[in-house]
Write an enzyme that holds these catalytic residues in place. Sequence first.
Site: not given
Lengths: 372, 372
Positions: B180, B191, B193
């Site tokens: 997402n 961050h 990910h």
Amino acid sequence: MTVTHDVRRTVSRLADGRQIIYFDDTAEAPARTAVDSRELGPRAAAGHIRHDALTGDWVAVAGHRMHRTFLPPRDECPLCPTGRGSVPSEVPDADYDVVVFENRFPSYAPVAVDDVSAPEGYLHAPALGRTEVVCFTSDHESTFAALSPHRVRTVVDVWADRTAELGADPDVAHVFCFENRGQEIGVTLHHPHGQVYGYPYVPARTAEMLARATEHHARTGRLLGADLLAAEQADGSRVVLTGEHWTAYVPYAARWPVEVHLAPHRDVPDLVALDDAERDELAHVYLELLRLLDGYFVGDDGASVRLPYIAAWHQAPTRTGRDVSRLLLQVMSVLRGPGKLKYLAGSESGVGGWVTDTRPEAVAARLRELAR
Amino acid sequence: MTVTHDVRRTVSRLADGRQIIYFDDTAEAPARTAVDSRELGPRAAAGHIRHDALTGDWVAVAGHRMHRTFLPPRDECPLCPTGRGSVPSEVPDADYDVVVFENRFPSYAPVAVDDVSAPEGYLHAPALGRTEVVCFTSDHESTFAALSPHRVRTVVDVWADRTAELGADPDVAHVFCFENRGQEIGVTLHHPHGQVYGYPYVPARTAEMLARATEHHARTGRLLGADLLAAEQADGSRVVLTGEHWTAYVPYAARWPVEVHLAPHRDVPDLVALDDAERDELAHVYLELLRLLDGYFVGDDGASVRLPYIAAWHQAPTRTGRDVSRLLLQVMSVLRGPGKLKYLAGSESGVGGWVTDTRPEAVAARLRELAR
């Protein structure tokens, strides 16, 4: 018609030929005779629907909706009666109680242009059907929860009226009455209103629910909706409100942060089948439910947060599964805290794997706390 | 293991026993030996899943996730290496290339507490499985689209590694790798990910796609995914990028304002089955696709809008339908214009009736315009 409440129904046409229907519930309402003076040109046709072979769903492609009215200034509200704002609105008359008209930017309409070239192996069809706007009050600043029980009873009759009329259209396979409230859920017009969609196919989730109900009926001889209601009543831990004709409960497997189902005690397939007593009580129970929902979250300032919600009437499709379907109102909110939204991100939107942060029993307990 | 790229894999444990795995793709990476010095107490167990009899879906109830880290300040980022911020993070080492660890607030975990009393007639089960976080880079300010092709190749190997390892867990019925990106889609940590979910059941949408693929295979003897790819290639009007091993196209019945599918040319059930050449090209093709997507919308200031998206890897479930499923990456965005979101409101969330404002062919043409 199915209007049994004392409502005056006036049918007319807008400048581009779209139908408009006034539903007046006050004896003093003047005749609705105003003519739409706008130069609108021909009405917009709907587009087409495409079949998604990967999932089996249909998707409506309605390019013109990209240009639909988006959060207009207060004095250009298209849902206010004409005369209140600076421009003529979608409602020619100077006032109304409840009014219904065909959407100017329709996803489905009686006229649809299937203008896609037909690629080999793909299914498509014109987006025939109907998409209507239902204005609940002429008061721009109001909200459904602030309507009088008398007015809500009128709205219930309007939903039943539209379900019956759209359901008689051979192009319509399913009628869906719903309200989106709040900018958090994507509302593009603030004026209190809902919508009615007449789909040319049975939408995916409805089809899924129908498949489950059909399987349950074949296996047990009973209605799945009735068995679920009885189980919630017997368990009690998720029940929020109980009347003579209706029970509201947080469903056992609620997937939204705040979700309540409101079910009639009698087995009925749709809104049309509700009798006078059921409609009268629905008006009161639904208003009380909305009051509880608006008290659910309290902001840092100590004020309660007006809950954004989707209110969705699940009904039997128009021509299939009518003997196994059961009417159900689902009210759900994306709010998981003041200022915090639940997003349908990877897990939900990608593979349909739902995760909820709130325990259904805790949601029900909080709502019961707020009940009178 | 399935890592064929030159990656060093270091397995360790966090203070509460959760697994952490470093995947280093640079020869100069120091050994990952740092110890998690935090006092975390016992690891959080997952909760339970509930069966929704109305629709047949399962819903995970994970109450503790309500308290998960929500948009923390920059210097408290839990995904940065320890030492960069003011507090020890989830990653004990001072740096990493790619790192995977079990989610501290798990929807599914190897330890789950099914603490629901068992009401008559309702199905529930412990939420066994696995939920992992995948950090793509130690650079907090970066984004997937800015990674080097070498790093993306490492990420592909990591996805394959996690698919193989989680898929071997008897509790896991389906492995889902996804990202997402963007606050508009609900990202709670900036961050860069992604996540990997190992579900204890086959999620609803995956099950639906599997049912269609099974039906198609029984009828034609062919893979639905292969036939759809061939049809898109033959039609061409929605194709965005073509490589030797991969083709990206806007699907015929795209339901999101911007949606692209990236399919391998060879029939493979999952990421594990991709060979070296396919993984290498995937790194380049996917980066180019993300570059096009980030150029899709241009704001009023003339700058392109970094597109919020969900990137979802559809794979075969771990133990069913492996012979009829075909790997597919679906990238979709809720953005329908600069600052304008598509909401999944009444029609989509209530009955599953999707309406799109954008023509798939126009989306593909716009993306092709941006291609080098």
